[in-house]
Write a protein that holds these residues in place. Structure first.
Motif, PDB file in Angstrom:
ATOM      1  N   CYS A 183     -21.343  -5.697   3.838  1.00 35.96           N
ATOM      2  CA  CYS A 183     -22.313  -5.117   2.902  1.00 35.96           C
ATOM      3  C   CYS A 183     -21.599  -4.668   1.628  1.00 35.96           C
ATOM      4  O   CYS A 183     -20.447  -4.243   1.666  1.00 35.96           O
ATOM      5  CB  CYS A 183     -23.009  -3.919   3.533  1.00 35.96           C
ATOM      6  SG  CYS A 183     -23.949  -4.335   5.006  1.00 35.96           S
ATOM      7  N   CYS A 185     -17.205  -3.658   7.273  1.00 37.65           N
ATOM      8  CA  CYS A 185     -18.483  -3.897   7.954  1.00 37.65           C
ATOM      9  C   CYS A 185     -18.548  -5.362   8.378  1.00 37.65           C
ATOM     10  O   CYS A 185     -18.178  -6.240   7.600  1.00 37.65           O
ATOM     11  CB  CYS A 185     -19.633  -3.569   7.007  1.00 37.65           C
ATOM     12  SG  CYS A 185     -21.235  -4.048   7.654  1.00 37.65           S
ATOM     13  N   MET A 211     -20.984  -7.197   8.494  1.00 34.07           N
ATOM     14  CA  MET A 211     -21.929  -7.882   7.611  1.00 34.07           C
ATOM     15  C   MET A 211     -21.414  -7.965   6.170  1.00 34.07           C
ATOM     16  O   MET A 211     -22.052  -8.550   5.316  1.00 34.07           O
ATOM     17  CB  MET A 211     -23.281  -7.140   7.622  1.00 34.07           C
ATOM     18  CG  MET A 211     -23.905  -6.986   9.004  1.00 34.07           C
ATOM     19  SD  MET A 211     -24.241  -8.581   9.813  1.00 34.07           S
ATOM     20  CE  MET A 211     -25.578  -9.167   8.774  1.00 34.07           C
ATOM     21  N   VAL A 254     -24.412   1.234   4.482  1.00 29.65           N
ATOM     22  CA  VAL A 254     -25.542   0.382   4.072  1.00 29.65           C
ATOM     23  C   VAL A 254     -26.385  -0.012   5.273  1.00 29.65           C
ATOM     24  O   VAL A 254     -27.590   0.196   5.301  1.00 29.65           O
ATOM     25  CB  VAL A 254     -25.038  -0.860   3.317  1.00 29.65           C
ATOM     26  CG1 VAL A 254     -26.207  -1.724   2.864  1.00 29.65           C
ATOM     27  CG2 VAL A 254     -24.183  -0.450   2.112  1.00 29.65           C
ATOM     28  N   CYS A 255     -25.746  -0.581   6.326  1.00 27.21           N
ATOM     29  CA  CYS A 255     -26.506  -1.087   7.469  1.00 27.21           C
ATOM     30  C   CYS A 255     -26.293  -0.249   8.721  1.00 27.21           C
ATOM     31  O   CYS A 255     -26.998  -0.438   9.706  1.00 27.21           O
ATOM     32  CB  CYS A 255     -26.166  -2.561   7.748  1.00 27.21           C
ATOM     33  SG  CYS A 255     -24.498  -2.817   8.367  1.00 27.21           S
ATOM     34  N   CYS A 298     -20.811   1.684   8.541  1.00 30.87           N
ATOM     35  CA  CYS A 298     -21.225   1.182   7.235  1.00 30.87           C
ATOM     36  C   CYS A 298     -22.355   2.052   6.686  1.00 30.87           C
ATOM     37  O   CYS A 298     -23.341   2.286   7.374  1.00 30.87           O
ATOM     38  CB  CYS A 298     -21.686  -0.262   7.379  1.00 30.87           C
ATOM     39  SG  CYS A 298     -22.388  -0.939   5.879  1.00 30.87           S
TER      40      CYS A 298
HETATM   41 ZN   LIG Z   1     -22.971  -3.060   6.626  1.00 29.16          ZN
END
Ligand SMILES: [Zn+2]
Length: 72
Positions: free
Chosen positions: A49, A45, A47, A62-63, A60
């Protein structure tokens, strides 16, 4: 007067040691953060995460962002 100088010197050493310890711990945490699968997987990801990262392309959990190929 000599006693005051000794105390100041002692305080200075304590201060420097505390600062060094904090910096050391900070770099240790950063290193640990980048050793997880969200950094080392083939697809990661953007980010980074926690709990993300995969061997195959995807998104992802998560996001919801699309995984990027890990170039590292
Ligand atoms: Zn993410």
């Amino acid at each position: 007067m000599k006693k005051i100088v000794t105390i100041i010197t002692l305080l200075f050493f304590v201060f420097v040691q505390c600062k060094d310890k904090h910096q050391h711990e900070g770099s240790k945490i950063q290193k640990e953060d980048q050793s997880g699968p969200e950094y080392t997987s083939a697809y990661i990801c953007p980010m980074h995460c926690k709990g993300s990262g995969s061997d195959i392309p995807g998104t992802c959990p998560v996001c919801g962002m699309e995984y990027e190929k890990n170039e590292h």
